[in-house]
Design an enzyme around this catalytic site. Sequence first.
Site, PDB file in Angstrom:
ATOM      1  N   ASP B   7      -9.031  25.837  50.052  1.00 57.88           N
ATOM      2  CA  ASP B   7      -7.788  26.605  49.949  1.00 57.88           C
ATOM      3  C   ASP B   7      -7.775  27.538  51.155  1.00 57.88           C
ATOM      4  O   ASP B   7      -8.434  28.578  51.143  1.00 57.88           O
ATOM      5  CB  ASP B   7      -7.776  27.404  48.642  1.00 57.88           C
ATOM      6  CG  ASP B   7      -6.477  28.173  48.466  1.00 57.88           C
ATOM      7  OD1 ASP B   7      -5.433  27.718  48.960  1.00 57.88           O
ATOM      8  OD2 ASP B   7      -6.511  29.254  47.831  1.00 57.88           O
ATOM      9  N   GLU B  68      -5.299  22.279  51.263  1.00 56.71           N
ATOM     10  CA  GLU B  68      -3.936  22.560  50.817  1.00 56.71           C
ATOM     11  C   GLU B  68      -2.977  22.418  51.991  1.00 56.71           C
ATOM     12  O   GLU B  68      -3.217  22.923  53.088  1.00 56.71           O
ATOM     13  CB  GLU B  68      -3.831  23.978  50.233  1.00 56.71           C
ATOM     14  CG  GLU B  68      -2.467  24.216  49.607  1.00 56.71           C
ATOM     15  CD  GLU B  68      -2.359  25.583  48.953  1.00 56.71           C
ATOM     16  OE1 GLU B  68      -3.077  25.821  47.963  1.00 56.71           O
ATOM     17  OE2 GLU B  68      -1.562  26.398  49.440  1.00 56.71           O
ATOM     18  N   ASP B 141      -8.729  32.056  44.906  1.00 58.06           N
ATOM     19  CA  ASP B 141      -8.863  31.084  46.005  1.00 58.06           C
ATOM     20  C   ASP B 141      -9.965  30.073  45.708  1.00 58.06           C
ATOM     21  O   ASP B 141      -9.867  28.905  46.085  1.00 58.06           O
ATOM     22  CB  ASP B 141      -9.190  31.804  47.319  1.00 58.06           C
ATOM     23  CG  ASP B 141      -8.329  33.032  47.519  1.00 58.06           C
ATOM     24  OD1 ASP B 141      -7.374  32.954  48.290  1.00 58.06           O
ATOM     25  OD2 ASP B 141      -8.596  34.060  46.870  1.00 58.06           O
TER      26      ASP B 141
END
EC number: 3.1.21.10
Lengths: 183, 183
Positions: B7, B68, B141
């Site tokens: 992430d 991501e 996260d």
Amino acid sequence: MKVLGVDPGLTRCGVGVVEGLAGRPLKMVGVGVVRTPPDAEIAQRLVLIERGIDEWLDAHRPEYVAVERVFSQHNVRTVMGTAQASAVAMLCAARRGLPVALHTPSEVKAAVTGSGRADKAQVGAMVTRLLRLDAPPKPADAADALALAICHIWRAPAVNRLQQAQAAARRTSAPVRTLKGSR
Amino acid sequence: MKVLGVDPGLTRCGVGVVEGLAGRPLKMVGVGVVRTPPDAEIAQRLVLIERGIDEWLDAHRPEYVAVERVFSQHNVRTVMGTAQASAVAMLCAARRGLPVALHTPSEVKAAVTGSGRADKAQVGAMVTRLLRLDAPPKPADAADALALAICHIWRAPAVNRLQQAQAAARRTSAPVRTLKGSR
């Protein structure tokens, strides 16, 4: 001082090396473009950009790297790729301990043409004149990379003083807000 | 298959390694956060992210890396940094020849919660359940990185088929437009 300018982009990453000092004649050492195929996967394209930038750093051993500062208000379709290409350029330089400077497009235009709103042709014409070239470097990304390097050579004295002051402020834990605000 | 989920972020880059296969129980192998100091220069922060991601790749030897996908319509203040951190993660993986997959936040949410509009708490709760953890991983996260890895394990069969078809189309120079359009 010898500066590698990088105009970041995924498809065409302009690179240009300029040697000189503020107030003295400038010399172009090299100019080119690192290209990656638009139909390749993004991760592969970043590897190709890394390889290309590393080759330029190996070949020319610049003391500074100047990269165009990317803004998110640009064309939203291309801005992410530009940001990612710029990250790779910054990484390649910082990994070698080279100082990385970011200059905005208007800072670069103002430095070489006197106007922050100059167009591509004007920037190309001034780069040609300042480096005493026979013709403007093509494509425009290559000319922009040279303009970035020139901008850095001319702005470096002021930028270096600011960075030294900020580093000193960080060391003594003094507030740096006023310094940042005055940029 | 063993997947490292990332992430991306400049201040906190979530990382999580999950092992498993679609339709089988999943196992968390590791979870953490690569942090960089907000007051450091951007180029230095990218070097720290590279070092952190490389350490995770060395320690866990994943076969796939899922990152991501960053969109430019996010908060414009943070999106550039996120794009740059994601570039470093993709570069670290692709340099080792690891396949890199990008999943959008809504694909990840839909994969683990059934809804593309689930909130952080819901994602954290499902990650905890699917990996049989005692508590949701903190910070968010880290949980998001695990969710990305899970999403990749579950989506991989379909994604792999698409990539193989695209690669085959490129090899034969057949038009890939229809394949891309069907994504």
